[in-house]
Design an enzyme around this catalytic site. Structure first.
Site, PDB file in Angstrom:
ATOM      1  N   ASP A 190      57.294  -4.528 -85.092  1.00  0.00           N
ATOM      2  CA  ASP A 190      58.462  -5.295 -84.660  1.00  0.00           C
ATOM      3  C   ASP A 190      58.994  -6.037 -85.887  1.00  0.00           C
ATOM      4  O   ASP A 190      58.490  -7.107 -86.237  1.00  0.00           O
ATOM      5  CB  ASP A 190      58.073  -6.268 -83.547  1.00  0.00           C
ATOM      6  CG  ASP A 190      59.237  -7.168 -83.157  1.00  0.00           C
ATOM      7  OD1 ASP A 190      59.092  -7.933 -82.183  1.00  0.00           O
ATOM      8  OD2 ASP A 190      60.286  -7.116 -83.831  1.00  0.00           O
ATOM      9  N   LYS A 234      68.567  -8.891 -85.572  1.00  0.00           N
ATOM     10  CA  LYS A 234      68.963 -10.021 -86.411  1.00  0.00           C
ATOM     11  C   LYS A 234      69.821  -9.618 -87.627  1.00  0.00           C
ATOM     12  O   LYS A 234      71.005  -9.340 -87.489  1.00  0.00           O
ATOM     13  CB  LYS A 234      67.710 -10.815 -86.832  1.00  0.00           C
ATOM     14  CG  LYS A 234      67.008 -11.471 -85.624  1.00  0.00           C
ATOM     15  CD  LYS A 234      65.848 -12.326 -86.042  1.00  0.00           C
ATOM     16  CE  LYS A 234      64.990 -12.729 -84.857  1.00  0.00           C
ATOM     17  NZ  LYS A 234      65.466 -13.935 -84.173  1.00  0.00           N
ATOM     18  N   TYR A 278      55.899 -12.827 -80.641  1.00  0.00           N
ATOM     19  CA  TYR A 278      56.945 -12.759 -79.610  1.00  0.00           C
ATOM     20  C   TYR A 278      57.795 -11.533 -79.919  1.00  0.00           C
ATOM     21  O   TYR A 278      58.204 -11.324 -81.071  1.00  0.00           O
ATOM     22  CB  TYR A 278      57.798 -14.025 -79.632  1.00  0.00           C
ATOM     23  CG  TYR A 278      59.004 -13.996 -78.715  1.00  0.00           C
ATOM     24  CD1 TYR A 278      60.303 -13.900 -79.234  1.00  0.00           C
ATOM     25  CD2 TYR A 278      58.856 -14.062 -77.335  1.00  0.00           C
ATOM     26  CE1 TYR A 278      61.410 -13.882 -78.387  1.00  0.00           C
ATOM     27  CE2 TYR A 278      59.963 -14.050 -76.485  1.00  0.00           C
ATOM     28  CZ  TYR A 278      61.238 -13.957 -77.027  1.00  0.00           C
ATOM     29  OH  TYR A 278      62.343 -13.920 -76.187  1.00  0.00           O
TER      30      TYR A 278
HETATM   31  P1  KE4 Z   1      66.388 -11.013 -79.314  1.00  0.00           P
HETATM   32  O1  KE4 Z   1      66.297 -10.342 -77.965  1.00  0.00           O
HETATM   33  O2  KE4 Z   1      66.346 -12.525 -79.195  1.00  0.00           O
HETATM   34  O3  KE4 Z   1      67.567 -10.511 -80.171  1.00  0.00           O
HETATM   35  O4  KE4 Z   1      65.109 -10.580 -80.163  1.00  0.00           O
HETATM   36  C1  KE4 Z   1      63.824 -10.802 -79.616  1.00  0.00           C
HETATM   37  C2  KE4 Z   1      62.822 -10.845 -80.755  1.00  0.00           C
HETATM   38  C3  KE4 Z   1      62.035  -9.742 -80.990  1.00  0.00           C
HETATM   39  N1  KE4 Z   1      61.134  -9.727 -82.007  1.00  0.00           N
HETATM   40  C4  KE4 Z   1      60.994 -10.793 -82.834  1.00  0.00           C
HETATM   41  C5  KE4 Z   1      59.991 -10.740 -83.938  1.00  0.00           C
HETATM   42  C6  KE4 Z   1      61.787 -11.950 -82.634  1.00  0.00           C
HETATM   43  O5  KE4 Z   1      61.635 -13.020 -83.455  1.00  0.00           O
HETATM   44  C7  KE4 Z   1      62.721 -11.982 -81.585  1.00  0.00           C
HETATM   45  C8  KE4 Z   1      63.577 -13.204 -81.291  1.00  0.00           C
HETATM   46  N2  KE4 Z   1      63.307 -14.368 -82.073  1.00  0.00           N
HETATM   47  C9  KE4 Z   1      63.626 -15.634 -81.463  1.00  0.00           C
HETATM   48  C10 KE4 Z   1      63.259 -16.742 -82.448  1.00  0.00           C
HETATM   49  N3  KE4 Z   1      61.913 -16.803 -82.741  1.00  0.00           N
HETATM   50  C11 KE4 Z   1      65.043 -15.718 -81.049  1.00  0.00           C
HETATM   51  C12 KE4 Z   1      65.532 -17.106 -80.732  1.00  0.00           C
HETATM   52  C13 KE4 Z   1      65.757 -17.290 -79.270  1.00  0.00           C
HETATM   53  O6  KE4 Z   1      64.940 -16.796 -78.449  1.00  0.00           O
HETATM   54  O7  KE4 Z   1      66.762 -17.974 -78.933  1.00  0.00           O
END
Ligand code: KE4
Length: 423
Positions: free
Chosen positions: A240, A268, A145
């Protein structure tokens, strides 16, 4: 059984005003049943819900809180920055200091652009790769993701390496068709797609260690072979590291595995819990980004001084800490679970991220992860919750430790997990 009446009241109010009552879907407890906790505060390794219940927290806001909640120096840094104003829409010294910190920790990045989320980071990185190569197709891996930009909400079409189909309504097929999805850890599938279509393929994007199907680690040499093949065929490699950056070690997965990606995405931890993302690469590639080059990307709050102050202080503290102590606690927790030898349960872990799968394992890709017993996971999650432990409300997510998690926390967690999975 913990009383969670106030959370229920807030959830009912929220449902009237916010889709699903939450501002991000996974928080809705859809995969585990019941209603979400509404959190009052966090301190160290614990969070406290609005009913006053305390939980050892293994979600840590999905990774950012590697120092634990409300670390005194970090809160002080945010307060100090806030006293000077929330945002200016103009450059500030902190952005330069954070750029220096990020490029020092990730030598593959000579320059970096701050954005407001991991989604923005990966979306911008892909646009940069397409602008730089003048090719449109991208490859992602099943189970990874990368945020919710249209071209990445795509799953494998019929057959392993055909063009993707949207996983979300509202994504035009014309967007999805530029994304090819291959199985994680399947270097043969990756090689055959690139060998056949490299003239159309701009980039491969990957979570070098995957957290979003549950934790799945790359097979030996998978990443090295991926780097060799992409370099051979003139396809850019995007790491990523939104989740793995500063998580696995101070230099992320690329440092741990010795890989030099073309573009790196971060998020993060670099914001210490405040909204932030970043993407970076060698100068020659970043020269393509506006205002220098033709690849446009912008953001009102990019480099926000409060988020930067929070992230910078977090990294300044983190740089001096010994990851071995953090990682050893994670190993001890997972080894303690594995040593119980319960059929149908296996753990994947690396650094300070782990997943307990209701699955005999080995879980090496999404097809394997998808065979997990999600009903058992839901029961396990709720039993943990009723015993004061807060894990990811989905089988297909990573759990995290912080430097605030103590030996006593690990012992208590292991005792509780054992009680739940052996009864
Ligand atoms: P954000 O747009 O949520 O800051 O980041 C997206 C993203 C991009 N790449 C990786 C590897 C990620 O894990 C994420 C976001 N992770 C999720 C949890 N697996 C965020 C939690 C959520 O969607 O509320």
């Amino acid at each position: 059984m913990k009383k969670r009446k106030k959370s229920g009241d807030y959830f009912r109010r929220a449902l009237r005003l916010i889709p699903g009552g939450v501002n991000s879907p996974v928080r809705a407890f859809g995969a585990v049943g019941g209603y979400p906790l509404f959190i009052e505060k966090g301190k160290g390794s614990r969070i406290y819900d609005v009913d006053g219940n305390a939980y050892i927290d293994y979600v840590l806001s999905w990774g950012p809180l590697i120092l634990g909640h409300s670390r005194r120096e970090v809160i002080a840094a945010i307060k100090q920055a806030a006293e000077k104003g929330a945002s200016f829409g103009a450059p500030t010294p902190g952005e330069v200091m954070l750029a220096e910190m990020l490029t020092a920790a990730f030598p593959s990045m000579e320059q970096v652009r701050l954005v407001n989320s991991g989604t923005e980071a990966t979306m911008s990185a892909l646009r940069l790769a397409r602008g730089y190569t003048k090719k449109d197709t991208i490859i992602k891996f099943e189970g990874c993701y990368h945020g919710h930009s249209d071209g990445l909400l795509v799953k494998a079409g019929s057959g392993a390496a055909t063009f993707g189909v949207p996983t979300s309504a509202g994504v035009p097929g014309d967007y999805a068709k530029h994304t090819i999805v291959v199985p994680y850890n399947d270097i043969d599938a990756l090689r055959s797609v690139i060998a056949g279509r490299h003239k159309q393929i701009a980039a491969v994007i990957i979570e070098p260690v995957c957290g979003n199907m549950g934790v799945v680690v790359p097979k030996p040499d998978f990443l090295a072979e991926l780097r060799r093949i992409t370099r051979k065929y003139g396809v850019m490699l995007i790491f990523d590291e939104v989740m793995t950056g500063f998580r696995l070690c101070f230099g992320g997965a690329q440092t741990l595995y010795g890989i030099d990606p073309d573009i790196t995405c971060l998020g993060k931890i670099i914001g210490g819990g405040m909204p932030i993302g970043a993407y970076g690469a060698k100068k020659e590639i970043m020269a393509g980004v506006a205002p220098l080059g033709p690849v446009y990307q912008a953001g009102t709050l990019s480099g926000n001084p409060l988020a930067v102050a929070c992230g910078l202080k977090t990294l300044q503290i983190l740089r001096k800490l010994d990851y071995n102590t953090l990682n050893e606690r994670c190993r001890r927790l997972c080894r303690g679970i594995d040593d119980l030898g319960i059929p149908g349960i296996s753990t994947n872990s690396i650094g300070s991220m782990f997943t307990l799968f209701f699955n005999d394992g080995p879980v090496v890709n999404y097809a394997a992860a998808a065979r997990s017993d999600v009903k058992k996971y839901a029961r396990y999650f709720n039993a943990l919750l009723n015993n004061g432990i807060y894990c990811a409300p989905s089988q297909f997510e990573a759990n995290f430790l912080s430097f605030a998690h103590s030996d006593a926390d690990i012992a208590e967690t292991l005792k509780t997990v054992k009680k739940i999975i052996t009864r």
